[in-house]
Design a protein around this motif. Structure first.
Motif, PDB file in Angstrom:
ATOM      1  N   ILE A   1      -7.199  -4.212  -5.121  1.00 53.16           N
ATOM      2  CA  ILE A   1      -7.583  -3.324  -3.879  1.00 53.16           C
ATOM      3  C   ILE A   1      -8.202  -2.150  -4.197  1.00 53.16           C
ATOM      4  O   ILE A   1      -7.514  -1.423  -4.744  1.00 53.16           O
ATOM      5  N   ASP A   2      -9.347  -1.685  -3.538  1.00 53.72           N
ATOM      6  CA  ASP A   2      -9.749  -0.465  -3.617  1.00 53.72           C
ATOM      7  C   ASP A   2      -9.049   0.439  -2.866  1.00 53.72           C
ATOM      8  O   ASP A   2      -9.321   0.577  -1.419  1.00 53.72           O
ATOM      9  N   LEU A   3      -8.205   1.260  -3.237  1.00 53.48           N
ATOM     10  CA  LEU A   3      -7.587   2.465  -2.589  1.00 53.48           C
ATOM     11  C   LEU A   3      -8.245   3.671  -2.039  1.00 53.48           C
ATOM     12  O   LEU A   3      -7.979   4.134  -1.166  1.00 53.48           O
ATOM     13  N   SER A   4      -9.285   3.620  -2.541  1.00 55.08           N
ATOM     14  CA  SER A   4     -10.098   5.000  -2.328  1.00 55.08           C
ATOM     15  C   SER A   4     -10.525   5.147  -0.657  1.00 55.08           C
ATOM     16  O   SER A   4     -10.162   6.186  -0.115  1.00 55.08           O
ATOM     17  N   PRO A   5     -10.916   4.121  -0.160  1.00 54.27           N
ATOM     18  CA  PRO A   5     -11.207   4.375   1.334  1.00 54.27           C
ATOM     19  C   PRO A   5      -9.865   4.476   2.183  1.00 54.27           C
ATOM     20  O   PRO A   5      -9.712   5.015   3.276  1.00 54.27           O
ATOM     21  N   ILE A   6      -8.700   3.789   1.572  1.00 58.93           N
ATOM     22  CA  ILE A   6      -7.526   4.288   2.188  1.00 58.93           C
ATOM     23  C   ILE A   6      -6.772   5.403   2.368  1.00 58.93           C
ATOM     24  O   ILE A   6      -6.439   5.963   3.222  1.00 58.93           O
TER      25      ILE A   6
ATOM     26  N   MET B   1     -18.708  -4.060   7.656  1.00 57.52           N
ATOM     27  CA  MET B   1     -17.655  -3.802   7.186  1.00 57.52           C
ATOM     28  C   MET B   1     -17.248  -3.950   5.653  1.00 57.52           C
ATOM     29  O   MET B   1     -17.675  -5.115   5.224  1.00 57.52           O
ATOM     30  N   ARG B   2     -16.464  -3.016   5.008  1.00 59.69           N
ATOM     31  CA  ARG B   2     -16.232  -3.295   3.336  1.00 59.69           C
ATOM     32  C   ARG B   2     -15.059  -4.184   3.490  1.00 59.69           C
ATOM     33  O   ARG B   2     -14.036  -3.869   3.694  1.00 59.69           O
ATOM     34  N   VAL B   3     -15.115  -5.007   2.332  1.00 59.70           N
ATOM     35  CA  VAL B   3     -14.006  -5.727   1.884  1.00 59.70           C
ATOM     36  C   VAL B   3     -13.282  -5.221   0.906  1.00 59.70           C
ATOM     37  O   VAL B   3     -13.999  -5.282  -0.259  1.00 59.70           O
ATOM     38  N   LEU B   4     -12.177  -4.487   0.887  1.00 56.46           N
ATOM     39  CA  LEU B   4     -11.583  -3.813  -0.007  1.00 56.46           C
ATOM     40  C   LEU B   4     -11.058  -4.405  -1.287  1.00 56.46           C
ATOM     41  O   LEU B   4     -10.365  -3.840  -2.392  1.00 56.46           O
ATOM     42  N   GLY B   5     -10.841  -5.974  -0.958  1.00 52.69           N
ATOM     43  CA  GLY B   5     -10.077  -6.516  -2.022  1.00 52.69           C
ATOM     44  C   GLY B   5      -9.700  -7.823  -1.522  1.00 52.69           C
ATOM     45  O   GLY B   5      -9.222  -8.027  -0.286  1.00 52.69           O
ATOM     46  N   ARG B   6      -8.893  -8.504  -2.560  1.00 47.55           N
ATOM     47  CA  ARG B   6      -7.980  -9.634  -1.963  1.00 47.55           C
ATOM     48  C   ARG B   6      -6.635  -9.476  -2.531  1.00 47.55           C
ATOM     49  O   ARG B   6      -6.659  -9.292  -3.926  1.00 47.55           O
ATOM     50  N   PHE B   7      -5.659  -9.769  -1.741  1.00 47.86           N
ATOM     51  CA  PHE B   7      -4.433  -9.599  -2.330  1.00 47.86           C
ATOM     52  C   PHE B   7      -3.797 -10.909  -2.787  1.00 47.86           C
ATOM     53  O   PHE B   7      -4.182 -12.027  -2.128  1.00 47.86           O
TER      54      PHE B   7
ATOM     55  N   PHE C   1     -15.649  -6.469  15.678  1.00 52.59           N
ATOM     56  CA  PHE C   1     -16.672  -6.072  16.914  1.00 52.59           C
ATOM     57  C   PHE C   1     -15.813  -5.368  18.051  1.00 52.59           C
ATOM     58  O   PHE C   1     -16.296  -4.546  18.594  1.00 52.59           O
ATOM     59  N   MET C   2     -14.584  -5.907  18.418  1.00 51.49           N
ATOM     60  CA  MET C   2     -13.794  -5.427  19.450  1.00 51.49           C
ATOM     61  C   MET C   2     -13.306  -3.920  18.923  1.00 51.49           C
ATOM     62  O   MET C   2     -13.529  -3.130  19.981  1.00 51.49           O
ATOM     63  N   LEU C   3     -13.122  -3.635  17.912  1.00 49.58           N
ATOM     64  CA  LEU C   3     -12.567  -2.340  17.469  1.00 49.58           C
ATOM     65  C   LEU C   3     -13.809  -1.156  17.578  1.00 49.58           C
ATOM     66  O   LEU C   3     -13.714  -0.075  18.051  1.00 49.58           O
ATOM     67  N   ARG C   4     -15.028  -1.841  17.213  1.00 43.45           N
ATOM     68  CA  ARG C   4     -16.166  -1.011  17.191  1.00 43.45           C
ATOM     69  C   ARG C   4     -16.857  -0.752  18.512  1.00 43.45           C
ATOM     70  O   ARG C   4     -17.307   0.339  18.867  1.00 43.45           O
ATOM     71  N   GLN C   5     -16.601  -1.772  19.289  1.00 44.93           N
ATOM     72  CA  GLN C   5     -16.845  -1.373  20.819  1.00 44.93           C
ATOM     73  C   GLN C   5     -16.219  -0.385  21.465  1.00 44.93           C
ATOM     74  O   GLN C   5     -16.504   0.307  22.468  1.00 44.93           O
ATOM     75  N   ARG C   6     -14.949  -0.095  20.897  1.00 46.47           N
ATOM     76  CA  ARG C   6     -14.136   0.922  21.382  1.00 46.47           C
ATOM     77  C   ARG C   6     -14.226   2.366  20.651  1.00 46.47           C
ATOM     78  O   ARG C   6     -13.551   3.292  20.891  1.00 46.47           O
ATOM     79  N   GLY C   7     -15.192   2.322  19.749  1.00 46.77           N
ATOM     80  CA  GLY C   7     -15.818   3.522  19.014  1.00 46.77           C
ATOM     81  C   GLY C   7     -14.589   3.896  17.757  1.00 46.77           C
ATOM     82  O   GLY C   7     -14.335   5.087  17.328  1.00 46.77           O
ATOM     83  N   ILE C   8     -13.701   2.656  17.531  1.00 42.59           N
ATOM     84  CA  ILE C   8     -12.691   3.096  16.479  1.00 42.59           C
ATOM     85  C   ILE C   8     -13.103   2.740  15.037  1.00 42.59           C
ATOM     86  O   ILE C   8     -13.778   1.709  14.821  1.00 42.59           O
ATOM     87  N   GLU C   9     -12.634   3.543  14.198  1.00 40.39           N
ATOM     88  CA  GLU C   9     -13.278   3.551  12.731  1.00 40.39           C
ATOM     89  C   GLU C   9     -12.602   2.484  12.097  1.00 40.39           C
ATOM     90  O   GLU C   9     -11.352   2.524  12.073  1.00 40.39           O
ATOM     91  N   VAL C  10     -13.266   1.544  11.412  1.00 40.50           N
ATOM     92  CA  VAL C  10     -12.682   0.605  10.512  1.00 40.50           C
ATOM     93  C   VAL C  10     -12.785   1.003   9.049  1.00 40.50           C
ATOM     94  O   VAL C  10     -13.877   1.015   8.419  1.00 40.50           O
ATOM     95  N   ALA C  11     -11.680   1.253   8.391  1.00 41.19           N
ATOM     96  CA  ALA C  11     -11.677   1.598   7.024  1.00 41.19           C
ATOM     97  C   ALA C  11     -11.803   0.507   6.074  1.00 41.19           C
ATOM     98  O   ALA C  11     -12.673   0.795   4.856  1.00 41.19           O
ATOM     99  N   GLY C  12     -11.736  -0.483   6.374  1.00 40.32           N
ATOM    100  CA  GLY C  12     -12.178  -1.840   5.676  1.00 40.32           C
ATOM    101  C   GLY C  12     -11.261  -3.162   5.826  1.00 40.32           C
ATOM    102  O   GLY C  12     -10.682  -2.925   6.909  1.00 40.32           O
ATOM    103  N   VAL C  13     -11.617  -3.974   5.126  1.00 45.37           N
ATOM    104  CA  VAL C  13     -10.819  -5.436   5.183  1.00 45.37           C
ATOM    105  C   VAL C  13     -10.132  -5.632   3.921  1.00 45.37           C
ATOM    106  O   VAL C  13     -10.766  -5.734   2.889  1.00 45.37           O
TER     107      VAL C  13
ATOM    108  N   LEU D   1       0.911  -1.348  -0.050  1.00 52.28           N
ATOM    109  CA  LEU D   1       0.075   0.093  -0.136  1.00 52.28           C
ATOM    110  C   LEU D   1       0.861   1.048   0.029  1.00 52.28           C
ATOM    111  O   LEU D   1       0.659   2.259  -0.737  1.00 52.28           O
ATOM    112  N   ALA D   2       2.021   1.130   0.839  1.00 55.04           N
ATOM    113  CA  ALA D   2       2.655   2.415   0.930  1.00 55.04           C
ATOM    114  C   ALA D   2       3.572   2.468  -0.473  1.00 55.04           C
ATOM    115  O   ALA D   2       3.476   3.598  -1.109  1.00 55.04           O
TER     116      ALA D   2
END
Length: 246
Positions: free
Chosen positions: A231-236, A204-210, A160-172, A25-26
């Motif tokens: 991979i859909d890089l737009s959400p990233i 959650m959005r699955v942004l693609g398969r590597f 689920f654990m991330l969302r319990q803490r109010g952390i935004e998930v950009a995708g999978v 990604l970088a």
């Protein structure tokens, strides 16, 4: 600490491909002309100079010219969870010390891809898990998960654990892993439906398969960047807050 401009890359487990995908990604974003850096706040399992640390792999794969010690200020040789690896080295780390180690990188780059250690429930310090560090950073999260059987359970639990803490998930991002690509879905028929079920049950959005890469194949930054076309890089880009930097 104040919120930084970055995206935290976590995994559903250790060995799911976080380092490879973070580097790719970088490389892709830097090929677009974006001043994106990489940060591995804590790593364990090898010594810098061996070529086998995550920091060294991140730099090779992304094409970034940095010293591995700058990318991974806390590096431990013992193949243990960060808390135990630090203790084995006679060091007690804190979230404040980890944050201070990343300040130079925050000053040099517009945004950072921050690779975690293992999953979100990995012990990081004597009183904090990786998820506590993510919450302190205030960054969105990208989840890297295996494409194969078992990934639905692990990915849903992580989200689920991330969302319990109010952390935004950009995708999978699902990773096909190392090895030959031939007959991948024939060997594991669950792969064909895993992405849609993760989206259905988690939102959650699955942004693609590597794609699969041979463990013997060393790819440079240009080659790795090309593999992110799946991979859909737009959400990233949005999570990194770099759309306006083009």
């Amino acid at each position: 600490m104040s919120r930084i401009r970055g995206l935290f890359v976590t995994g559903t487990d250790t060995g799911v491909g976080k380092t490879l995908i973070t580097a790719a990604l970088a490389a892709a974003l830097r090929a677009e002309g974006r001043n994106v850096g990489v940060w591995k706040p804590v790593q364990s399992g090898a010594s810098i100079g061996s070529g086998d640390t995550d920091a060294e792999r991140l730099l090779r794969g992304s094409g970034i010219d940095e010293r591995p010690e700058s990318v991974a200020p806390f590096s431990f040789e013992a193949p243990l969870t960060p808390l135990l690896a630090a203790r084995a080295a006679g060091i007690e780390i804190s979230l404040e010390a980890i944050a201070a180690g990343g300040l130079p990188l925050m000053e040099r780059y517009e945004s950072l891809l921050i690779e975690g250690a293992g999953g979100v429930a990995v012990p990081l310090t004597h009183d904090a898990l990786v998820i506590d560090w993510i919450a302190a950073l205030g960054t969105p999260v990208l989840i890297v998960a295996r494409s194969s059987l078992g990934t639905i359970n692990h990915t849903l639990l992580t989200g689920f654990m991330l969302r319990q803490r109010g952390i935004e998930v950009a995708g999978v991002v699902l990773n096909d892993g190392p090895g030959p690509a031939a007959a991948l879905e024939a060997d594991d028929p669950s792969i064909a439906g895993n992405a849609s079920l993760i989206e259905q049950y988690s939102g959650m959005r699955v942004l693609g398969r590597f794609p699969r890469i041979s463990p013997d194949r060393a790819l440079n930054a240009k080659e790795l960047a090309k593999l992110t076309r799946t991979i859909d890089l737009s959400p990233i880009r949005q999570a990194l807050n770099i759309d306006e930097l083009r």
